[in-house]
Design an enzyme around this catalytic site. Structure first.
Site, PDB file in Angstrom:
ATOM      1  N   GLY A  13      35.814  35.860  41.189  1.00 58.81           N
ATOM      2  CA  GLY A  13      37.117  36.033  40.557  1.00 58.81           C
ATOM      3  C   GLY A  13      37.931  34.768  40.381  1.00 58.81           C
ATOM      4  O   GLY A  13      37.465  33.749  39.860  1.00 58.81           O
ATOM      5  N   ARG A  35      30.223  34.587  51.342  1.00 54.94           N
ATOM      6  CA  ARG A  35      28.891  34.770  50.732  1.00 54.94           C
ATOM      7  C   ARG A  35      28.299  33.420  50.338  1.00 54.94           C
ATOM      8  O   ARG A  35      28.495  32.929  49.233  1.00 54.94           O
ATOM      9  CB  ARG A  35      29.010  35.718  49.534  1.00 54.94           C
ATOM     10  CG  ARG A  35      29.240  37.165  49.975  1.00 54.94           C
ATOM     11  CD  ARG A  35      29.622  38.063  48.845  1.00 54.94           C
ATOM     12  NE  ARG A  35      30.971  37.823  48.362  1.00 54.94           N
ATOM     13  CZ  ARG A  35      31.550  38.533  47.393  1.00 54.94           C
ATOM     14  NH1 ARG A  35      30.894  39.508  46.805  1.00 54.94           N
ATOM     15  NH2 ARG A  35      32.787  38.267  47.011  1.00 54.94           N
ATOM     16  N   ASP A  60      34.546  32.983  57.571  1.00 53.37           N
ATOM     17  CA  ASP A  60      35.450  34.121  57.386  1.00 53.37           C
ATOM     18  C   ASP A  60      36.843  33.649  57.801  1.00 53.37           C
ATOM     19  O   ASP A  60      37.031  33.236  58.962  1.00 53.37           O
ATOM     20  CB  ASP A  60      34.956  35.277  58.286  1.00 53.37           C
ATOM     21  CG  ASP A  60      35.757  36.557  58.080  1.00 53.37           C
ATOM     22  OD1 ASP A  60      36.965  36.475  57.779  1.00 53.37           O
ATOM     23  OD2 ASP A  60      35.161  37.635  58.257  1.00 53.37           O
ATOM     24  N   TYR A 153      49.250  46.243  51.548  1.00 51.07           N
ATOM     25  CA  TYR A 153      48.883  45.118  50.662  1.00 51.07           C
ATOM     26  C   TYR A 153      50.152  44.422  50.176  1.00 51.07           C
ATOM     27  O   TYR A 153      50.253  43.183  50.229  1.00 51.07           O
ATOM     28  CB  TYR A 153      48.031  45.601  49.478  1.00 51.07           C
ATOM     29  CG  TYR A 153      47.685  44.460  48.540  1.00 51.07           C
ATOM     30  CD1 TYR A 153      46.812  43.444  48.944  1.00 51.07           C
ATOM     31  CD2 TYR A 153      48.243  44.382  47.268  1.00 51.07           C
ATOM     32  CE1 TYR A 153      46.518  42.371  48.097  1.00 51.07           C
ATOM     33  CE2 TYR A 153      47.947  43.319  46.415  1.00 51.07           C
ATOM     34  CZ  TYR A 153      47.088  42.313  46.841  1.00 51.07           C
ATOM     35  OH  TYR A 153      46.801  41.248  46.007  1.00 51.07           O
ATOM     36  N   LYS A 157      51.466  40.466  50.744  1.00 52.32           N
ATOM     37  CA  LYS A 157      51.804  39.510  49.684  1.00 52.32           C
ATOM     38  C   LYS A 157      53.295  39.131  49.751  1.00 52.32           C
ATOM     39  O   LYS A 157      53.663  38.018  49.360  1.00 52.32           O
ATOM     40  CB  LYS A 157      51.408  40.067  48.310  1.00 52.32           C
ATOM     41  CG  LYS A 157      49.887  40.099  48.099  1.00 52.32           C
ATOM     42  CD  LYS A 157      49.262  38.695  48.165  1.00 52.32           C
ATOM     43  CE  LYS A 157      47.758  38.689  47.958  1.00 52.32           C
ATOM     44  NZ  LYS A 157      47.166  37.345  48.026  1.00 52.32           N
ATOM     45  N   THR A 188      38.843  41.179  38.085  1.00 51.63           N
ATOM     46  CA  THR A 188      37.914  40.466  38.975  1.00 51.63           C
ATOM     47  C   THR A 188      37.207  41.536  39.819  1.00 51.63           C
ATOM     48  O   THR A 188      37.204  42.707  39.445  1.00 51.63           O
ATOM     49  CB  THR A 188      38.685  39.528  39.919  1.00 51.63           C
ATOM     50  OG1 THR A 188      39.572  40.350  40.719  1.00 51.63           O
ATOM     51  CG2 THR A 188      39.517  38.495  39.166  1.00 51.63           C
ATOM     52  N   GLU A 189      36.705  41.147  40.971  1.00 52.62           N
ATOM     53  CA  GLU A 189      36.122  42.154  41.880  1.00 52.62           C
ATOM     54  C   GLU A 189      37.197  42.817  42.744  1.00 52.62           C
ATOM     55  O   GLU A 189      36.895  43.630  43.620  1.00 52.62           O
ATOM     56  CB  GLU A 189      35.046  41.496  42.759  1.00 52.62           C
ATOM     57  CG  GLU A 189      33.841  41.042  41.958  1.00 52.62           C
ATOM     58  CD  GLU A 189      32.778  40.330  42.790  1.00 52.62           C
ATOM     59  OE1 GLU A 189      32.839  40.363  44.038  1.00 52.62           O
ATOM     60  OE2 GLU A 189      31.871  39.730  42.185  1.00 52.62           O
ATOM     61  N   PHE A 190      38.458  42.455  42.508  1.00 51.06           N
ATOM     62  CA  PHE A 190      39.562  42.921  43.344  1.00 51.06           C
ATOM     63  C   PHE A 190      39.586  44.456  43.499  1.00 51.06           C
ATOM     64  O   PHE A 190      39.664  44.980  44.616  1.00 51.06           O
ATOM     65  CB  PHE A 190      40.879  42.415  42.738  1.00 51.06           C
ATOM     66  CG  PHE A 190      42.118  42.876  43.434  1.00 51.06           C
ATOM     67  CD1 PHE A 190      42.606  42.204  44.549  1.00 51.06           C
ATOM     68  CD2 PHE A 190      42.826  43.990  42.988  1.00 51.06           C
ATOM     69  CE1 PHE A 190      43.764  42.624  45.197  1.00 51.06           C
ATOM     70  CE2 PHE A 190      43.980  44.414  43.629  1.00 51.06           C
ATOM     71  CZ  PHE A 190      44.446  43.734  44.730  1.00 51.06           C
TER      72      PHE A 190
HETATM   73  P1  NDP Z   1      37.852  38.911  44.245  1.00 54.37           P
HETATM   74  O1  NDP Z   1      37.509  40.087  45.098  1.00 54.37           O
HETATM   75  O2  NDP Z   1      37.092  38.714  42.985  1.00 54.37           O
HETATM   76  O3  NDP Z   1      37.766  37.569  45.121  1.00 54.37           O
HETATM   77  C1  NDP Z   1      38.264  37.534  46.434  1.00 54.37           C
HETATM   78  C2  NDP Z   1      37.757  36.277  47.121  1.00 54.37           C
HETATM   79  O4  NDP Z   1      38.314  36.245  48.448  1.00 54.37           O
HETATM   80  C3  NDP Z   1      36.252  36.252  47.254  1.00 54.37           C
HETATM   81  O5  NDP Z   1      35.771  34.969  46.959  1.00 54.37           O
HETATM   82  C4  NDP Z   1      36.020  36.563  48.715  1.00 54.37           C
HETATM   83  O6  NDP Z   1      34.866  35.867  49.199  1.00 54.37           O
HETATM   84  C5  NDP Z   1      37.271  35.969  49.370  1.00 54.37           C
HETATM   85  N1  NDP Z   1      37.516  36.585  50.672  1.00 54.37           N
HETATM   86  C6  NDP Z   1      37.900  37.868  50.917  1.00 54.37           C
HETATM   87  N2  NDP Z   1      37.955  38.074  52.247  1.00 54.37           N
HETATM   88  C7  NDP Z   1      37.605  36.912  52.841  1.00 54.37           C
HETATM   89  C8  NDP Z   1      37.456  36.496  54.184  1.00 54.37           C
HETATM   90  N3  NDP Z   1      37.700  37.340  55.204  1.00 54.37           N
HETATM   91  N4  NDP Z   1      37.070  35.220  54.450  1.00 54.37           N
HETATM   92  C9  NDP Z   1      36.831  34.369  53.428  1.00 54.37           C
HETATM   93  N5  NDP Z   1      36.950  34.696  52.136  1.00 54.37           N
HETATM   94  C10 NDP Z   1      37.325  35.944  51.847  1.00 54.37           C
HETATM   95  O7  NDP Z   1      39.404  39.049  43.929  1.00 54.37           O
HETATM   96  P2  NDP Z   1      40.436  38.092  43.152  1.00 54.37           P
HETATM   97  O8  NDP Z   1      39.765  36.887  42.657  1.00 54.37           O
HETATM   98  O9  NDP Z   1      41.179  38.941  42.219  1.00 54.37           O
HETATM   99  O10 NDP Z   1      41.431  37.741  44.356  1.00 54.37           O
HETATM  100  C11 NDP Z   1      41.798  36.417  44.711  1.00 54.37           C
HETATM  101  C12 NDP Z   1      43.220  36.414  45.203  1.00 54.37           C
HETATM  102  O11 NDP Z   1      44.077  36.812  44.135  1.00 54.37           O
HETATM  103  C13 NDP Z   1      43.516  37.385  46.346  1.00 54.37           C
HETATM  104  O12 NDP Z   1      44.369  36.749  47.266  1.00 54.37           O
HETATM  105  C14 NDP Z   1      44.239  38.539  45.658  1.00 54.37           C
HETATM  106  O13 NDP Z   1      45.091  39.220  46.545  1.00 54.37           O
HETATM  107  C15 NDP Z   1      44.995  37.790  44.594  1.00 54.37           C
HETATM  108  N6  NDP Z   1      45.449  38.581  43.457  1.00 54.37           N
HETATM  109  C16 NDP Z   1      44.557  39.266  42.674  1.00 54.37           C
HETATM  110  C17 NDP Z   1      45.014  40.001  41.601  1.00 54.37           C
HETATM  111  C18 NDP Z   1      44.120  40.826  40.755  1.00 54.37           C
HETATM  112  O14 NDP Z   1      44.616  41.698  39.996  1.00 54.37           O
HETATM  113  N7  NDP Z   1      42.818  40.623  40.753  1.00 54.37           N
HETATM  114  C19 NDP Z   1      46.433  40.012  41.240  1.00 54.37           C
HETATM  115  C20 NDP Z   1      47.278  39.270  42.138  1.00 54.37           C
HETATM  116  C21 NDP Z   1      46.782  38.562  43.179  1.00 54.37           C
HETATM  117  P3  NDP Z   1      33.743  36.491  50.159  1.00 54.37           P
HETATM  118  O15 NDP Z   1      33.775  37.968  49.995  1.00 54.37           O
HETATM  119  O16 NDP Z   1      32.479  35.846  49.703  1.00 54.37           O
HETATM  120  O17 NDP Z   1      34.163  36.025  51.506  1.00 54.37           O
HETATM  121  C1  8X3 Z   2      46.968  42.506  42.786  1.00 51.52           C
HETATM  122  C2  8X3 Z   2      47.848  43.132  41.775  1.00 51.52           C
HETATM  123  O1  8X3 Z   2      49.255  45.176  41.220  1.00 51.52           O
HETATM  124  O2  8X3 Z   2      47.038  45.567  42.150  1.00 51.52           O
HETATM  125  O3  8X3 Z   2      47.701  41.736  43.676  1.00 51.52           O
HETATM  126  O4  8X3 Z   2      48.830  44.787  43.541  1.00 51.52           O
HETATM  127  S1  8X3 Z   2      48.263  44.739  42.214  1.00 51.52           S
END
Ligand code: NDP
Ligand code: 8X3
Length: 254
Positions: A13, A35, A60, A153, A157, A188-190
């Site tokens: 992501g 990963r 982690d 969550y 934030k 993303t994978e979120f």
């Molecule tokens: P993804 O799930 O695609 O990516 C999340 C990343 O965080 C992965 O690389 C994962 O790596 C890493 N991660 C999660 N847990 C751990 C851990 N315990 N230790 C180390 N690494 C960790 O999601 P996004 O790219 O969307 O999320 C990135 C950030 O953006 C987050 O903080 C999210 O809250 C924020 N965000 C996302 C939004 C959205 O709509 N997607 C909107 C607003 C904010 P791995 O699993 O390999 O450890």
């Molecule tokens: C990720 C955006 O709206 O799902 O932070 O909380 S939302």
């Protein structure tokens, strides 16, 4: 000397897209996540495409001793991090508090708040000594607003929002910039992580409108990084055009 950036959550992501963007701009990169195989693939891809130096760190962020072990003993040529992107984070579940799973709460609190603190505590002291650096925290619209079932969550934030303000105040005298980027919906994978692998449910989140891409957020991060030395982009709320608040998304009917 080329700048060095450390990006947490670079396996997927937004973090992955930031790594790509920074590599394209010629930065030296430390890419982190759990990963390792994904990090190694990304390292190979970016080295081949852009010829940049990359260090892979697999840990982690919730494990304080692992974070400290990895970040307090960086090879000497990687010791000075110019840009720290605290991006690793997640949502787990979407339920009212009275039905919520405390294990989900702990995952979110430990990753989004404590993980960010552990990493920052290791990296920021050298920035203060060198009197330069840039910390970029990945916040969210969920750190500006609260929505039904988002409870913990959103609280994590909001904590990132508060910590960003505190860091910015504390770092100003050392010439260290602190920026928060707050995205709305990014595809993303979120959501797949939030809904524990339920792809159909995750896909629904992004139906009927064009969400942001991870690359859109990487562009925003780069804008903050590329600003002149005297300019700090403090806080950016970046939303899809169709999204006007955490809960208001205009979706086209199919
Ligand atoms: P993804 O799930 O695609 O990516 C999340 C990343 O965080 C992965 O690389 C994962 O790596 C890493 N991660 C999660 N847990 C751990 C851990 N315990 N230790 C180390 N690494 C960790 O999601 P996004 O790219 O969307 O999320 C990135 C950030 O953006 C987050 O903080 C999210 O809250 C924020 N965000 C996302 C939004 C959205 O709509 N997607 C909107 C607003 C904010 P791995 O699993 O390999 O450890
Ligand atoms: C990720 C955006 O709206 O799902 O932070 O909380 S939302």
């Amino acid at each position: 000397m080329k700048k060095t950036a450390l990006i947490t959550g670079a396996t997927s992501g937004i973090g992955r897209a930031i790594a790509e963007r920074f590599a394209r701009e010629g930065l030296r990169l430390v890419i982190a996540g759990r990963r390792e195989e994904r990090l190694l693939e990304l390292e190979k891809e970016l080295r081949t495409a852009f010829g940049v130096d990359i260090l892979v760190l697999s840990f982690d962020v919730r494990q304080r001793s692992d974070v400290e072990e990895q970040l307090m003993s960086l090879p000497v040529e990687w010791e000075d991090i110019d840009i720290l992107v605290n991006n690793a984070g997640l949502a787990a579940g979407l339920a009212p508090l009275h039905e919520g799973d405390p294990d989900d709460w702990e995952r979110m609190i430990d990753t989004n708040i404590k993980g960010l603190l552990y990493v920052t505590r290791c990296i920021s002291p050298r920035m203060t000594v060198r009197r330069s650096g840039h910390i970029i925290n990945m916040g969210s619209i969920a750190g500006k607003e609260v929505y039904v079932n988002g409870n913990v969550y959103c609280a994590t934030k909001h904590a990132v929002d508060a910590l960003t303000l505190a860091m910015r105040m504390e770092m100003a005298e050392y010439g260290v910039k602190v920026t928060q980027i707050c995205p709305g919906a990014v595809n993303t994978e979120f959501s797949l992580v939030r809904f524990k692998g339920d792809k159909a449910r995750a896909d629904k989140v992004y139906e009927g409108f064009e969400p942001l891409s991870a690359a859109d957020i990487a562009d925003t991060v780069w804008y903050a990084v590329a600003a002149p030395a005297h300019v700090n982009i403090q806080d950016v709320l970046a939303m899809p055009k169709a999204q006007s608040s955490a809960v208001s998304i205009y979706r086209k009917k199919s």
